[in-house]
Design a protein around this motif. Structure first.
Motif, PDB file in Angstrom:
ATOM      1  N   LEU A 246       0.812  -1.215   0.000  1.00  0.00           N
ATOM      2  CA  LEU A 246       0.000   0.000   0.000  1.00  0.00           C
ATOM      3  C   LEU A 246       0.847   1.268   0.000  1.00  0.00           C
ATOM      4  CD1 LEU A 246      -2.589  -1.274   2.612  1.00  0.00           C
ATOM      5  CD2 LEU A 246      -2.901  -1.108   0.132  1.00  0.00           C
ATOM      6  N   GLY A 247       2.124   1.091  -0.208  1.00  0.00           N
ATOM      7  CA  GLY A 247       3.036   2.241  -0.212  1.00  0.00           C
ATOM      8  C   GLY A 247       3.544   2.543   1.179  1.00  0.00           C
ATOM      9  N   ASP A 248       2.645   2.972   2.049  1.00  0.00           N
ATOM     10  CA  ASP A 248       3.026   3.302   3.423  1.00  0.00           C
ATOM     11  C   ASP A 248       2.829   2.134   4.381  1.00  0.00           C
ATOM     12  OD1 ASP A 248       0.273   3.331   3.193  1.00  0.00           O
ATOM     13  OD2 ASP A 248      -0.001   4.987   4.601  1.00  0.00           O
ATOM     14  N   ALA A 249       2.285   1.032   3.895  1.00  0.00           N
ATOM     15  CA  ALA A 249       1.992  -0.134   4.733  1.00  0.00           C
ATOM     16  C   ALA A 249       1.762  -1.339   3.827  1.00  0.00           C
ATOM     17  CB  ALA A 249       0.761   0.141   5.598  1.00  0.00           C
ATOM     18  N   CYS A 250       1.487  -2.479   4.462  1.00  0.00           N
ATOM     19  CA  CYS A 250       1.244  -3.707   3.722  1.00  0.00           C
ATOM     20  C   CYS A 250       0.011  -4.386   4.314  1.00  0.00           C
ATOM     21  CB  CYS A 250       2.465  -4.617   3.830  1.00  0.00           C
ATOM     22  SG  CYS A 250       2.390  -6.069   2.773  1.00  0.00           S
ATOM     23  N   ALA A 251      -0.897  -4.831   3.463  1.00  0.00           N
ATOM     24  CA  ALA A 251      -2.047  -5.630   3.891  1.00  0.00           C
ATOM     25  C   ALA A 251      -1.709  -7.087   3.600  1.00  0.00           C
ATOM     26  CB  ALA A 251      -3.293  -5.206   3.126  1.00  0.00           C
ATOM     27  N   VAL A 252      -2.113  -7.984   4.502  1.00  0.00           N
ATOM     28  CA  VAL A 252      -1.718  -9.384   4.355  1.00  0.00           C
ATOM     29  C   VAL A 252      -2.865 -10.341   4.681  1.00  0.00           C
ATOM     30  CG1 VAL A 252       0.697  -8.890   4.917  1.00  0.00           C
ATOM     31  CG2 VAL A 252      -0.858  -9.589   6.726  1.00  0.00           C
ATOM     32  N   ALA A 253      -2.791 -11.502   4.050  1.00  0.00           N
ATOM     33  CA  ALA A 253      -3.634 -12.648   4.384  1.00  0.00           C
ATOM     34  C   ALA A 253      -2.672 -13.812   4.602  1.00  0.00           C
ATOM     35  CB  ALA A 253      -4.629 -12.956   3.277  1.00  0.00           C
ATOM     36  N   GLU A 254      -2.521 -14.220   5.858  1.00  0.00           N
ATOM     37  CA  GLU A 254      -1.549 -15.254   6.214  1.00  0.00           C
ATOM     38  C   GLU A 254      -2.159 -16.641   6.061  1.00  0.00           C
ATOM     39  OE1 GLU A 254      -0.530 -14.118  10.201  1.00  0.00           O
ATOM     40  OE2 GLU A 254       0.627 -12.394   9.511  1.00  0.00           O
ATOM     41  N   TYR A 255      -1.291 -17.602   5.740  1.00  0.00           N
ATOM     42  CA  TYR A 255      -1.767 -18.974   5.543  1.00  0.00           C
ATOM     43  C   TYR A 255      -0.719 -19.997   5.960  1.00  0.00           C
ATOM     44  CZ  TYR A 255       0.994 -18.842   1.175  1.00  0.00           C
ATOM     45  OH  TYR A 255       2.001 -18.729   0.249  1.00  0.00           O
ATOM     46  N   ASN A 256      -1.191 -21.232   6.136  1.00  0.00           N
ATOM     47  CA  ASN A 256      -0.346 -22.405   6.309  1.00  0.00           C
ATOM     48  C   ASN A 256      -0.790 -23.411   5.259  1.00  0.00           C
ATOM     49  OD1 ASN A 256       1.306 -21.756   8.625  1.00  0.00           O
ATOM     50  ND2 ASN A 256      -0.603 -21.806   9.780  1.00  0.00           N
TER      51      ASN A 256
END
Length: 109
Positions: free
Chosen positions: A26-36
């Motif tokens: 996002l430029g100033d941050a990061c959005a995430v969806a974590e998985y295993n």
């Protein structure tokens, strides 16, 4: 890399297998969806969108990319993350991806 679009934005979603997460820079941050990755499955454990970026469809873009990847790889989905579970419940076209045990827990037909 997968591009997800909505009327509110256009994001590049990338799978980062080393960190076990889908990401949107996002430029100033990061959005995430974590998985295993248990055998034959993908377990989505946590989704996070920085507060200043909430309400723009970014979390949904991460979910769509994750579910698309699961479908392409032939993996069953375990939606531990409540955001993933809520999304799947609202989208019948994704119900077939959910592991049978979790289908019952989510009340899916």
């Amino acid at each position: 890399m997968e591009r997800q679009s909505s009327s509110r934005g256009d994001w590049q979603v990338r799978d980062n297998p080393d960190r076990k997460r889908f990401e949107i820079d996002l430029g100033d941050a990061c959005a995430v969806a974590e998985y295993n990755l248990p055998k034959g499955m993908i377990m989505f454990t946590h989704t996070e969108v920085p507060p200043e970026h909430e309400g723009k469809g970014i979390g949904s873009a991460l979910i769509r990319a994750g579910l698309s990847a699961a479908r392409e790889r032939g993996l069953k989905v375990i939606p531990i993350c409540p955001f993933f579970a809520a999304y799947i419940k609202k989208h019948a076209e994704e119900h077939d991806l959910v592991d049978v045990t979790w289908r019952r827990q989510l009340g899916l037909s």
